[in-house]
Design an enzyme around this catalytic site. Structure first.
Site, PDB file in Angstrom:
ATOM      1  N   TYR A 158       0.792  -1.148  -0.044  1.00  0.00           N
ATOM      2  CA  TYR A 158       0.027   0.036  -0.144  1.00  0.00           C
ATOM      3  C   TYR A 158       0.957   1.254  -0.107  1.00  0.00           C
ATOM      4  CZ  TYR A 158      -3.879   3.142   1.250  1.00  0.00           C
ATOM      5  OH  TYR A 158      -4.852   4.159   1.266  1.00  0.00           O
ATOM      6  N   ILE A 193      -9.971   7.820   7.419  1.00  0.00           N
ATOM      7  CA  ILE A 193     -11.270   8.371   7.224  1.00  0.00           C
ATOM      8  C   ILE A 193     -12.171   7.384   7.489  1.00  0.00           C
ATOM      9  CG2 ILE A 193     -12.891   9.665   5.488  1.00  0.00           C
ATOM     10  CD1 ILE A 193     -10.121  11.330   6.021  1.00  0.00           C
TER      11      ILE A 193
END
Length: 260
Positions: A158, A193
């Protein structure tokens, strides 16, 4: 709403939920037509229907595997036909991959994350660019992550992909500027988030979302995780002509995390 993107036309990938959904709502409410794409066509259609119920005729839904070049060509053609052009591309689709250290990682995981998080960005920029140029004032918004600017154990694939998005964004920005195309390209780097991408952290907290979010917030100076609209407001600015002199930049939506 004030119509900050009135008359524009946006294509948003990975829009059936999370950040993509929030950005689609934000742009539509501010006057832009939106083509929402996702592998989850039912989810994309549900979003388009909901937007059209509030903002008639503003949203269109398309099935889209962002790792497939042929689908990119087809979806862009359909979106341009439906909306009468394309002036905004938001490359939002992405996955987290497996949380594993380097010696346990697999080539399959690495390539899957690379395909979704990086190759899709290249394909989107490549095939949308002619239409963005034709619009006379195009904007590309690539959703990266703070993980592209700061590393963490277990997030090798990632981290690498989000760093690639950051640097590729700058290359496209410079090419567009050198070509005199009036197409801007910027990257957005959110921290944690409240979207499904946090599900692995929730799982590690025994399925307790509150505990997971509290732990994630400890490293953020503002002591909370972000909301999807925190990112959507940034995308709205970058999609609008308010940012007409902004290109090749990175926008950190991180509650001060990288300021430490």
């Amino acid at each position: 709403m004030s119509g900050r993107v009135a008359g524009k036309a946006a294509l948003i990938t990975g829009a059936a939920g999370g950040l993509g959904q929030a950005m689609a709502w934000m742009l539509a409410r501010e006057g832009s037509r939106v083509a929402v794409t996702d592998m989850n066509l039912d989810g994309a259609k549900a979003l388009a229907d909901a937007i059209n119920a509030e903002c008639p005729g503003m949203a269109f839904a398309f099935a889209h595997d962002v790792t497939d070049e042929g689908q990119w060509i087809s979806v862009i053609d359909q979106a341009v036909a439906a909306m009468g052009g394309l002036s905004i591309l938001i490359n939002n689709a992405g996955i987290g991959g497996e949380l594993v250290w380097a010696e346990q990682d697999t080539l399959e995981n690495w390539r899957r994350v690379q395909a979704v998080n990086v190759e899709s960005i290249m394909l989107g920029c490549k095939h949308a660019m002619p239409h963005l140029r034709a619009s006379g004032a195009g904007s590309i918004i690539n959703i990266s992550s703070v993980a592209g600017l700061a590393a963490a154990p277990g997030m090798g694939a990632y981290n690498a992909t989000k760093a690639a998005v950051w640097m590729y964004t700058k290359t496209v920005a410079l090419e567009a500027a050198k070509g005199g195309w009036n197409v801007r390209c910027n990257s957005v780097h959110p921290v944690f988030i409240k979207t499904p991408i946090l599900d692995p952290f929730v799982a590690m907290a025994g399925g307790d979302e509150g505990v997971a979010h509290e732990k994630l917030a400890r490293g953020i100076p503002l002591k909370r995780i972000g909301e999807p609209d925190d990112v959507a407001y940034c995308a709205l600015y970058l999609a609008s002509d308010e940012s007409k002199f902004v290109t090749g930049a990175e926008f950190k939506i991180d509650g001060g995390m990288l300021a430490q």
